[in-house]
Design a protein around this motif. Structure first.
Motif, PDB file in Angstrom:
ATOM      1  N   GLY A  22     -48.115  32.923-101.220  1.00 40.46           N
ATOM      2  CA  GLY A  22     -48.517  33.197 -99.837  1.00 40.46           C
ATOM      3  C   GLY A  22     -49.663  34.199 -99.769  1.00 40.46           C
ATOM      4  O   GLY A  22     -49.715  35.147-100.552  1.00 40.46           O
ATOM      5  N   ALA A  23     -50.603  33.945 -98.860  1.00 40.35           N
ATOM      6  CA  ALA A  23     -51.742  34.856 -98.674  1.00 40.35           C
ATOM      7  C   ALA A  23     -51.899  35.232 -97.207  1.00 40.35           C
ATOM      8  O   ALA A  23     -52.976  35.205 -96.634  1.00 40.35           O
ATOM      9  N   GLY A  24     -50.749  35.576 -96.603  1.00 34.72           N
ATOM     10  CA  GLY A  24     -50.764  36.181 -95.267  1.00 34.72           C
ATOM     11  C   GLY A  24     -50.746  37.692 -95.436  1.00 34.72           C
ATOM     12  O   GLY A  24     -51.106  38.223 -96.505  1.00 34.72           O
ATOM     13  N   ALA A  47     -50.737  27.704 -99.867  1.00 34.79           N
ATOM     14  CA  ALA A  47     -50.841  26.301 -99.460  1.00 34.79           C
ATOM     15  C   ALA A  47     -52.048  26.056 -98.552  1.00 34.79           C
ATOM     16  O   ALA A  47     -52.658  24.983 -98.592  1.00 34.79           O
ATOM     17  N   GLY A  48     -52.388  27.030 -97.732  1.00 30.84           N
ATOM     18  CA  GLY A  48     -53.547  26.878 -96.844  1.00 30.84           C
ATOM     19  C   GLY A  48     -54.864  27.042 -97.601  1.00 30.84           C
ATOM     20  O   GLY A  48     -54.878  27.466 -98.756  1.00 30.84           O
ATOM     21  N   ASP A  49     -55.963  26.723 -96.898  1.00 30.68           N
ATOM     22  CA  ASP A  49     -57.274  26.776 -97.561  1.00 30.68           C
ATOM     23  C   ASP A  49     -57.948  28.142 -97.476  1.00 30.68           C
ATOM     24  O   ASP A  49     -59.036  28.341 -98.020  1.00 30.68           O
ATOM     25  N   THR A  54     -49.752  33.032 -91.041  1.00 27.36           N
ATOM     26  CA  THR A  54     -49.489  32.734 -89.627  1.00 27.36           C
ATOM     27  C   THR A  54     -50.788  32.548 -88.845  1.00 27.36           C
ATOM     28  O   THR A  54     -50.928  31.635 -88.034  1.00 27.36           O
ATOM     29  N   TRP A  55     -51.758  33.401 -89.138  1.00 28.19           N
ATOM     30  CA  TRP A  55     -52.991  33.443 -88.337  1.00 28.19           C
ATOM     31  C   TRP A  55     -54.026  32.459 -88.837  1.00 28.19           C
ATOM     32  O   TRP A  55     -55.101  32.321 -88.260  1.00 28.19           O
ATOM     33  N   TYR A  56     -53.725  31.803 -89.946  1.00 26.56           N
ATOM     34  CA  TYR A  56     -54.529  30.670 -90.413  1.00 26.56           C
ATOM     35  C   TYR A  56     -54.017  29.381 -89.779  1.00 26.56           C
ATOM     36  O   TYR A  56     -54.798  28.547 -89.316  1.00 26.56           O
ATOM     37  N   TRP A  57     -52.685  29.246 -89.710  1.00 27.57           N
ATOM     38  CA  TRP A  57     -52.101  27.969 -89.270  1.00 27.57           C
ATOM     39  C   TRP A  57     -51.989  27.848 -87.751  1.00 27.57           C
ATOM     40  O   TRP A  57     -52.176  26.782 -87.200  1.00 27.57           O
ATOM     41  N   ASN A  58     -51.641  28.938 -87.081  1.00 28.24           N
ATOM     42  CA  ASN A  58     -51.331  28.867 -85.641  1.00 28.24           C
ATOM     43  C   ASN A  58     -52.586  29.124 -84.808  1.00 28.24           C
ATOM     44  O   ASN A  58     -52.775  30.199 -84.256  1.00 28.24           O
ATOM     45  N   ARG A  59     -53.443  28.113 -84.711  1.00 25.59           N
ATOM     46  CA  ARG A  59     -54.733  28.307 -84.030  1.00 25.59           C
ATOM     47  C   ARG A  59     -54.731  27.781 -82.610  1.00 25.59           C
ATOM     48  O   ARG A  59     -55.780  27.539 -82.032  1.00 25.59           O
ATOM     49  N   ASP A 108     -61.532  42.633-102.411  1.00 20.79           N
ATOM     50  CA  ASP A 108     -61.896  41.624-103.401  1.00 20.79           C
ATOM     51  C   ASP A 108     -60.675  40.805-103.843  1.00 20.79           C
ATOM     52  O   ASP A 108     -60.382  40.676-105.036  1.00 20.79           O
ATOM     53  N   LEU A 109     -59.973  40.258-102.872  1.00 23.83           N
ATOM     54  CA  LEU A 109     -58.702  39.606-103.176  1.00 23.83           C
ATOM     55  C   LEU A 109     -58.839  38.127-103.537  1.00 23.83           C
ATOM     56  O   LEU A 109     -58.051  37.601-104.316  1.00 23.83           O
ATOM     57  N   ARG A 110     -59.860  37.458-102.983  1.00 27.11           N
ATOM     58  CA  ARG A 110     -59.899  35.989-103.114  1.00 27.11           C
ATOM     59  C   ARG A 110     -59.946  35.519-104.566  1.00 27.11           C
ATOM     60  O   ARG A 110     -59.440  34.456-104.879  1.00 27.11           O
ATOM     61  N   ARG A 111     -60.545  36.316-105.441  1.00 26.94           N
ATOM     62  CA  ARG A 111     -60.715  35.840-106.824  1.00 26.94           C
ATOM     63  C   ARG A 111     -59.370  35.578-107.513  1.00 26.94           C
ATOM     64  O   ARG A 111     -59.307  34.885-108.524  1.00 26.94           O
ATOM     65  N   ASP A 112     -58.302  36.134-107.013  1.00 25.51           N
ATOM     66  CA  ASP A 112     -57.000  35.895-107.637  1.00 25.51           C
ATOM     67  C   ASP A 112     -56.075  35.033-106.781  1.00 25.51           C
ATOM     68  O   ASP A 112     -54.864  35.027-106.993  1.00 25.51           O
ATOM     69  N   ILE A 113     -56.661  34.341-105.816  1.00 22.61           N
ATOM     70  CA  ILE A 113     -55.843  33.453-104.977  1.00 22.61           C
ATOM     71  C   ILE A 113     -56.256  32.002-105.221  1.00 22.61           C
ATOM     72  O   ILE A 113     -57.445  31.675-105.180  1.00 22.61           O
ATOM     73  N   ARG A 114     -55.291  31.161-105.485  1.00 27.24           N
ATOM     74  CA  ARG A 114     -55.523  29.711-105.570  1.00 27.24           C
ATOM     75  C   ARG A 114     -55.163  29.109-104.213  1.00 27.24           C
ATOM     76  O   ARG A 114     -53.984  29.051-103.861  1.00 27.24           O
ATOM     77  N   PHE A 115     -56.185  28.692-103.471  1.00 24.89           N
ATOM     78  CA  PHE A 115     -55.947  28.126-102.135  1.00 24.89           C
ATOM     79  C   PHE A 115     -55.625  26.637-102.260  1.00 24.89           C
ATOM     80  O   PHE A 115     -55.896  25.998-103.281  1.00 24.89           O
ATOM     81  N   GLY A 116     -55.084  26.093-101.178  1.00 17.59           N
ATOM     82  CA  GLY A 116     -54.778  24.662-101.156  1.00 17.59           C
ATOM     83  C   GLY A 116     -53.781  24.281-102.232  1.00 17.59           C
ATOM     84  O   GLY A 116     -53.785  23.159-102.738  1.00 17.59           O
ATOM     85  N   THR A 117     -52.926  25.212-102.590  1.00 12.88           N
ATOM     86  CA  THR A 117     -51.998  24.990-103.698  1.00 12.88           C
ATOM     87  C   THR A 117     -50.597  25.430-103.280  1.00 12.88           C
ATOM     88  O   THR A 117     -50.374  26.608-102.997  1.00 12.88           O
ATOM     89  N   ARG A 118     -49.717  24.476-103.224  1.00 15.17           N
ATOM     90  CA  ARG A 118     -48.344  24.775-102.772  1.00 15.17           C
ATOM     91  C   ARG A 118     -47.424  24.887-103.990  1.00 15.17           C
ATOM     92  O   ARG A 118     -47.470  24.035-104.890  1.00 15.17           O
ATOM     93  N   VAL A 119     -46.636  25.909-104.022  1.00 15.34           N
ATOM     94  CA  VAL A 119     -45.627  26.032-105.079  1.00 15.34           C
ATOM     95  C   VAL A 119     -44.485  25.073-104.741  1.00 15.34           C
ATOM     96  O   VAL A 119     -43.911  25.152-103.652  1.00 15.34           O
ATOM     97  N   VAL A 120     -44.198  24.172-105.657  1.00 14.55           N
ATOM     98  CA  VAL A 120     -43.158  23.177-105.384  1.00 14.55           C
ATOM     99  C   VAL A 120     -41.880  23.433-106.185  1.00 14.55           C
ATOM    100  O   VAL A 120     -40.828  22.918-105.851  1.00 14.55           O
ATOM    101  N   SER A 121     -42.013  24.207-107.253  1.00 16.81           N
ATOM    102  CA  SER A 121     -40.778  24.621-107.916  1.00 16.81           C
ATOM    103  C   SER A 121     -40.992  25.949-108.634  1.00 16.81           C
ATOM    104  O   SER A 121     -42.088  26.258-109.094  1.00 16.81           O
TER     105      SER A 121
END
Ligand SMILES: Cc1cc2nc3c(=O)[nH]c(=O)nc-3n(C[C@H](O)[C@H](O)[C@H](O)COP(=O)(O)OP(=O)(O)OC[C@H]3O[C@@H](n4cnc5c(N)ncnc54)[C@H](O)[C@@H]3O)c2cc1C
Length: 549
Positions: A22-24, A47-49, A54-59, A108-121
């Motif tokens: 999660g990157a909220g 999971a989001g891009d 919350t503030w990415y999804w609820n537009r 400088d947080l984005r470099r360690d975030i994988r966007f568009g990637t959902r943890v499934v297990s």
């Protein structure tokens, strides 16, 4: 981002010290704290891009916070507090999203975030004392610690309306609103749901649509938000006094610096009570609920004084008495469902282009190609907006495929409702931390502060383990049972469990009923957490030995 492939002292290699999901608000601060202050290798999956949660999804139009912006923000960096300028008392979704993007840039947080990637297990491998995490992008990594920043309100309720797929128009969900602006001009729009999101979106859609039909099952106790532009003088005052304001906020159960609550609504005479309610009503925010009388959530009669005041206000605002009556909540206490705050909600029902449909009298039968069918008729629509809420608190964690020791899934562990120690950890799931997890103050506290408290506790815990070469931590079964009893006992001494809502899981068919929020208050809760840590993580099992398989 490259995996660290860390060889720990026991010789077992893991890809990362920590995987954060999660990157909220939660995931962003966890990344900063664990990477930049503890020096750990951290990978975040989102999971989001983009960042925002919350503030990415609820537009949806009208989406905004209902805790004052200067409080609904991080406190961990004074530089951040000083440089950010809020433009409204209660910031809208675009502004909060900008704020979180600014935080991601600044640290400088984005470099360690994988966007568009959902943890499934996420499977705990006992032989390695490590978590193995798999994503929907085919990634598989291991980490010593797994930190869930998956949010309390991030798993939308799956709509169960028969025929929804056959609807010939467009369907929108407030919790998954499209990026591009939706043009409702000239359309017949239906909104299903009158919880917090519905109450925010309805006045906005009424101004855009040719006709708006609101499908209401349960009327809500709605009080004014009181939004407006941020007063520059007040903004200056806040910045000069932020330290004190945050301290006072942390001493308050809601995480805001309210300080005028009086002991009992019943001790006050009717005139005095009316004056108090009027004043709090005008001030907006959660002042009416939290800064009027302290017995509103524990005494039915006290609660009814506030409930009746709200009903009077509905009568005053809604011109047609029959419509006003339909909008009036009766059969549950004020505050036992999440109280929404409004801007022009009730007055919207005075518009000629708005119709209210009471689903208690004429139940919803399903969706047909041309619109929504109730027991009375079909409402012809071009678009349907679902404001039907979330599988709250446990939903995001249960959807992540978590398995702990001996292959036992979180779903099995929680089949009768969540079991946690402090809402932070679960027995049988070593090194899994849940930020603002069920049975912590979470959504009944100011969330950014709740998140900071948890992330700080988690970081201290990991530091403690590392300094002592301790491999694992997990709560004992006894401590989890005790925390559950303590949480329930406090909840049952209030009126909150008497409501039926996402607080209790009642909004999701088949979900076990449990009150999922710690109601002892954030200051008391924080002290319990701190004492447990100061006593060497009392009630937790610390695994010094590494079992090799
Ligand atoms: C419309 C709305 C208004 C709100 N207003 C307020 C308010 O005024 N005050 C308040 O205190 N709180 C409010 N809240 C609650 C709000 O959720 C929190 O304040 C806060 O944003 C939570 O941050 P978070 O990082 O914990 O979770 P979120 O913001 O929900 O972020 C969680 C992230 O985790 C991601 N995720 C989840 N599962 C996975 C997975 N398996 N794999 C990868 N990624 C995953 C999600 O995509 C999401 O982006 C509001 C909520 C909503 C929906």
């Amino acid at each position: 981002m490259s995996s660290a492939n860390i060889e720990d002292r026991a010789g077992v290699s893991v890809d990362f010290d920590v995987v954060v999901v999660g990157a909220g608000f939660a995931g962003l601060y966890a990344l900063h704290k664990l990477r930049d202050q503890l020096g750990l290798s951290v990978c975040v999956y989102e999971a989001g891009d983009e960042v925002g949660g919350t503030w990415y999804w609820n537009r949806y139009p009208g989406a905004r916070c209902d805790i004052e912006s200067y409080c609904y923000s991080y406190s961990f960096s004074d530089e951040l507090q000083q440089e950010w300028e809020w433009t409204e008392r209660f910031a809208g979704q675009p502004e909060i999203r900008r704020y979180l993007n600014h935080v991601a840039d600044k640290f400088d947080l984005r470099r360690d975030i994988r966007f568009g990637t959902r943890v499934v297990s996420a499977i705990y491998r006992e032989e390695r004392s490590a978590w193995e995490i798999a994503t929907d992008q085919g990634t598989r990594v291991s980490a010593q610690f797994l930190v869930a920043g998956t949010g309390n309100l991030s798993a939308p309720k799956v709509p169960d309306f028969e025929g929804l797929d056959d609807f010939s128009g467009q369907v929108y969900a407030t919790s998954r609103w499209p990026r591009e602006e939706v043009d409702f001009t000239g359309q017949r729009v239906g909104v299903i749901g009158t919880g917090s999101s519905g109450i925010q979106v309805i006045p906005e859609l009424a101004q855009r649509a040719a006709h708006l039909t609101v499908f209401q099952r349960t009327p809500n106790y709605v009080t004014p938000l009181g939004n407006g532009p941020m007063d520059p003088e007040f903004q200056r005052y806040i910045k000069q006094n932020y330290g004190t304001i945050r301290t006072r906020s942390r001493q308050h159960n809601t995480g805001v610096p309210y300080d005028r609550v009086q002991p009992s609504a019943l001790d006050a005479g009717p005139e005095e009570r009316r004056r108090t309610y009027e004043a709090r009503w005008r001030e907006g925010g959660f002042r009416f609920l939290k800064d009027a009388y302290s017995d509103l959530m524990v005494d039915k009669d006290a609660n009814e004084t506030a409930a009746e005041f709200i009903r009077e206000k509905i009568r005053e605002q809604v011109v047609d008495p029959a419509v006003a009556e339909l909008l009036m909540p009766y059969n549950y206490p004020y505050g036992a469902k999440r109280p929404p705050l409004e801007t022009n909600y009730f007055r919207t029902f005075n518009r000629d282009n708005v119709t209210l449909v009471d689903l208690r009298r004429t139940p919803l039968h399903g969706i047909v190609p041309s619109g929504v069918e109730t027991s009375a008729m079909v409402y012809e629509l071009d678009s349907i907006v679902l404001a039907t809420g979330f599988d709250a608190m446990t939903g995001p964690l249960l959807r992540m495929g978590v398995c702990g020791r001996a292959g036992r899934s979180l779903a099995q562990c929680w089949e009768n409702g969540p079991r946690t120690q402090l809402g932070l950890m679960v027995d049988g799931f070593p090194n899994l931390f849940t930020i603002t997890g069920p049975q912590s103050p979470s959504v009944l506290y100011n969330m950014p502060l709740a998140i900071e408290d948890h992330v700080n506790w988690i970081a201290d815990c990991i530091r403690y383990l590392r300094e002592r070469n301790i491999k694992t931590i997990e709560p004992s079964v006894e401590s989890v049972s005790e925390w559950g009893s303590h949480t329930n006992e406090i909840a049952n001494s209030t009126l909150l469990p008497t409501g039926h809502s996402w607080y209790t899981g009642d909004n999701i068919p088949g979900k076990p009923r449990a009150f999922m929020i710690y109601l002892g208050g954030a200051p008391r809760y924080r002290k319990i957490c701190d004492d447990i840590a100061a006593n060497g993580y009392e009630g937790f099992i610390l695994g010094r030995e590494l079992t090799t398989g």
